[in-house]
Enzyme design. Structure first.
Site, mmCIF file in Angstrom:
data_model
loop_
_atom_site.group_PDB
_atom_site.id
_atom_site.type_symbol
_atom_site.label_atom_id
_atom_site.label_comp_id
_atom_site.label_asym_id
_atom_site.label_seq_id
_atom_site.Cartn_x
_atom_site.Cartn_y
_atom_site.Cartn_z
ATOM 1 N N ASP A 223 0.857 -1.185 0.000
ATOM 2 C CA ASP A 223 0.000 0.000 0.000
ATOM 3 C C ASP A 223 0.892 1.233 0.000
ATOM 4 O OD1 ASP A 223 -2.353 1.730 0.364
ATOM 5 O OD2 ASP A 223 -3.353 -0.106 0.998
ATOM 6 N N HIS B 91 -2.963 3.070 -4.664
ATOM 7 C CA HIS B 91 -2.330 2.582 -3.429
ATOM 8 C C HIS B 91 -0.919 2.075 -3.691
ATOM 9 C CE1 HIS B 91 -5.692 2.984 -0.610
ATOM 10 N NE2 HIS B 91 -6.493 2.621 -1.592
ATOM 11 N N GLU C 69 -9.966 2.612 -5.046
ATOM 12 C CA GLU C 69 -9.537 3.972 -4.744
ATOM 13 C C GLU C 69 -8.329 4.423 -5.559
ATOM 14 O OE1 GLU C 69 -10.942 4.194 -0.106
ATOM 15 O OE2 GLU C 69 -8.938 3.430 -0.477
HETATM 16 C C1 TNX Z 1 -10.867 1.747 2.430
HETATM 17 S S1 TNX Z 1 -11.588 -1.101 1.624
HETATM 18 C C2 TNX Z 1 -9.775 1.131 1.877
HETATM 19 C C3 TNX Z 1 -8.525 1.006 2.660
HETATM 20 C C4 TNX Z 1 -8.640 1.695 3.989
HETATM 21 C C5 TNX Z 1 -9.996 1.384 4.587
HETATM 22 C C6 TNX Z 1 -10.205 1.877 5.979
HETATM 23 C C7 TNX Z 1 -10.622 -0.641 0.525
HETATM 24 C C8 TNX Z 1 -10.644 -1.444 -0.652
HETATM 25 N N1 TNX Z 1 -9.837 0.466 0.678
HETATM 26 O O1 TNX Z 1 -7.435 1.482 1.909
HETATM 27 O O2 TNX Z 1 -7.616 1.223 4.803
HETATM 28 O O3 TNX Z 1 -10.983 1.962 3.756
HETATM 29 O O4 TNX Z 1 -11.376 1.334 6.541
#
Ligand code: TNX
Length: 548
Positions: free
Chosen positions: A191, A261, A325
């Protein structure tokens, strides 16, 4: 519960304590039998067929569990004549993880279609024993249990990027999975805040990408702790953990989160980003705008080469490629990404921007690569934005809508919605007395209420292959806190994953859970105790445990 307590105390002056099949998860079919119980004594052996190495390995787990409970390790023997706990394979059992557990006065038999089935039978027997039976004989009522899991994929996710956990902790995590009949560890290895796995072809990933110069304090307070932080697993360590998991019938699914990420990788190889950097391993939480450049063939090759080493290491059918994301702001301004959009004839439409379709291009390209090696991809539900790669399994985290839609498109789905299964969220409303957590609230009762196929027409329900809870570790820096966030919520998850028909009687579940925590105690887990608090408030006297 009352029965369990009575069982523990009524005989306390004598030699015998009682077993109780009301475990977690509750077996799907428990038929009480007439007849005398079996008395498990220190002399009771575990019986296997001569020369069956697989069974001998599993028998050793059972012997260890009995020793943990009674203080005396049973012998493992082969032969027909003895009275004991017999472990056998039985191809008549339909489910490959199913088992039958029968108890009568002459003995116990656990049979499964496969060693995995026998292993789950052993877990049930282990949990049926009183947690503390030091020096005692255990009375096990006559019974016939037929059991098999509802879902083939029973997962738990573990983020080791935001905070790093050494392999001994990962092994303890795997023990916790086995205790709850779970069979998948989704290992989030990379990440923005740290790259945690050695990749031979790209040594800078761990030389540079595994270390951040400091960490933000609290929720992006703007203040930093000034302490360098990091760590990674060598490929030898990874192999060791995979073998440890496989021994316990747990498959590890590695995740290389792409194309977003990825800031830690960019810190190591800045030429893979749109701007060329410089980048640093991120020292705060959130979603970084610095992502892999989708227009750069070297960057695509990088991802494929990393995946090639991952596939080489991990035998799992599925490889998780993330896909969540991924901000598009760099791609919008990047000449290479824009050139790729042109070259590929990508166009925006009413539903999606060209950059969103560019993300589909990256995911589809990675899927082709992974499939060319005989594996399949899993991605977070953002991979549905644009065009869903043809064979992808969708992990539905932003609620269940993505999963419902993917199932109707005949894609396999794993349900893991933030609303019910984010174990990095608070489990109590009394935040003052809780360690800092992600800003959300998922109490165990809510976890228990989750129904994975709700809202899915019956013909598509079969595409829901599994259920998982996620543990993101932005605010979790010790393994003791990992345990606290997982347990006992993981017990409610185990019920969802395993039980075919749940009456959803939360109080009945709690009764079993109270007893189960005696085993948590004996195993030394740091679990949350809010369930006792609630029980105390409602006037029930349940145990002598301190409310948290
Ligand atoms: C969303 S769930 C994210 C993570 C964060 C998390 C915190 C997901 C696919 N991505 O990068 O750590 O929320 O709850």
């Amino acid at each position: 519960m009352l029965a369990a307590i009575a069982g523990l105390t009524a005989c306390s002056g004598g030699q015998k304590v009682q077993g109780d099949y009301g475990t977690v998860p509750l077996p799907n079919e428990i038929k009480k039998q007439n007849g005398a119980p079996f008395i498990l004594k220190p002399s009771t052996p575990v019986l296997i067929e001569e020369g069956d190495a697989d069974m001998e390995r599993i028998a050793r787990y059972l012997a260890g569990y009995i020793k943990d409970a009674t203080g005396k390790e049973p012998q493992i023997k082969s032969g027909d004549s003895d009275k004991g706990i017999r472990l056998t394979l039985d191809s008549d059992i339909e489910s490959n993880e199913g088992y039958r557990l029968t108890v009568d006065e002459n003995g116990i038999e656990i049979s499964g279609a496969t060693p995995a089935g026998v292993f789950y039978g052993i877990q049930t027997l282990r949990k049926s024993l009183p947690a503390k039976a030091e020096g005692r004989q255990i009375e096990l009522p006559a019974v016939s249990i037929d059991d098999a899991p509802r879902f083939a994929y029973r997962g738990l996710h573990f983020d080791v990027s935001r905070h790093f956990f050494p392999i001994d902790s990962v092994k303890r995590f795997i023990d916790m999975l086995a205790l709850h009949n779970m069979n998948v560890l989704h290992w989030h290895l990379t990440d923005d805040q740290g790259w945690r796995i050695e990749i031979k072809k790209y040594p800078e990933l761990t030389r540079t990408g595994a270390w951040r110069k400091e960490t933000v304090i609290g929720r992006n307070s703007g203040e930093y702790d000034g302490k360098p932080y990091g760590g990674f697993y060598t490929q030898d360590q990874i192999r060791e953990v995979i073998a440890y998991a496989a021994d316990r019938f747990v498959t590890i699914i590695p995740e290389i989160d792409l194309p977003g990420h990825q800031q830690a990788a960019l810190a190591a190889y800045p030429e893979l980003g749109c701007t060329g950097g410089p980048y640093e391993v991120w020292t705060q939480w959130g979603v970084s705008e610095n992502v892999i450049c989708a227009g750069n063939d070297k960057a695509m090759e990088f991802l494929e080469n990393v995946l090639a080493e991952i596939i080489e290491l991990f035998p799992s059918e599925y490889i998780h490629i993330g896909g969540d994301e991924c901000p598009k702001i760099r791609w919008e301004a990047c000449p290479k990404c824009q050139a790729r959009i042109k070259e590929e004839g990508i166009r925006s439409d009413r539903n999606h921007t060209a950059e969103q379709y560019l993300q589909s291009y990256v995911v589809a390209r990675m899927e082709r690569f992974v499939e060319s090696k005989g594996r399949h991809i899993i991605g977070w539900d953002e991979i549905m934005e644009g065009k869903l790669a043809p064979n992808a399994t969708v992990m539905s985290w932003r609620g269940t809508a993505g999963g419902i839609k993917a199932a109707q498109m005949r894609h396999n789905v794993i349900m893991t919605p933030t609303s019910h299964l984010y174990f990095d969220y608070y489990q109590s409303e009394d935040r003052e007395h809780e360690p800092l957590a992600f800003d959300g609230y998922v109490p165990i009762e809510k976890v228990y209420s989750f129904e994975p196929t709700d809202g899915i027409p019956e013909e598509f329900q079969k595409y829901i292959i599994g259920v998982q809870a996620n543990l993101w570790t932005e605010y979790i820096s010790t393994f003791s806190q990992v345990e606290y966030m997982e347990m006992p919520r993981i017990s409610a998850l185990a019920e969802i994953q395993w039980r075919t028909e749940r009456k959803k009687d939360y109080n009945e579940f709690l009764t079993r859970l109270y007893r189960f925590t005696e085993l948590y105690d004996r195993l030394g887990y740091n679990y949350a105790k809010h369930i006792f608090h609630t029980a105390a408030q409602s006037g029930q006297t349940v145990t002598d445990k301190d409310p948290a």
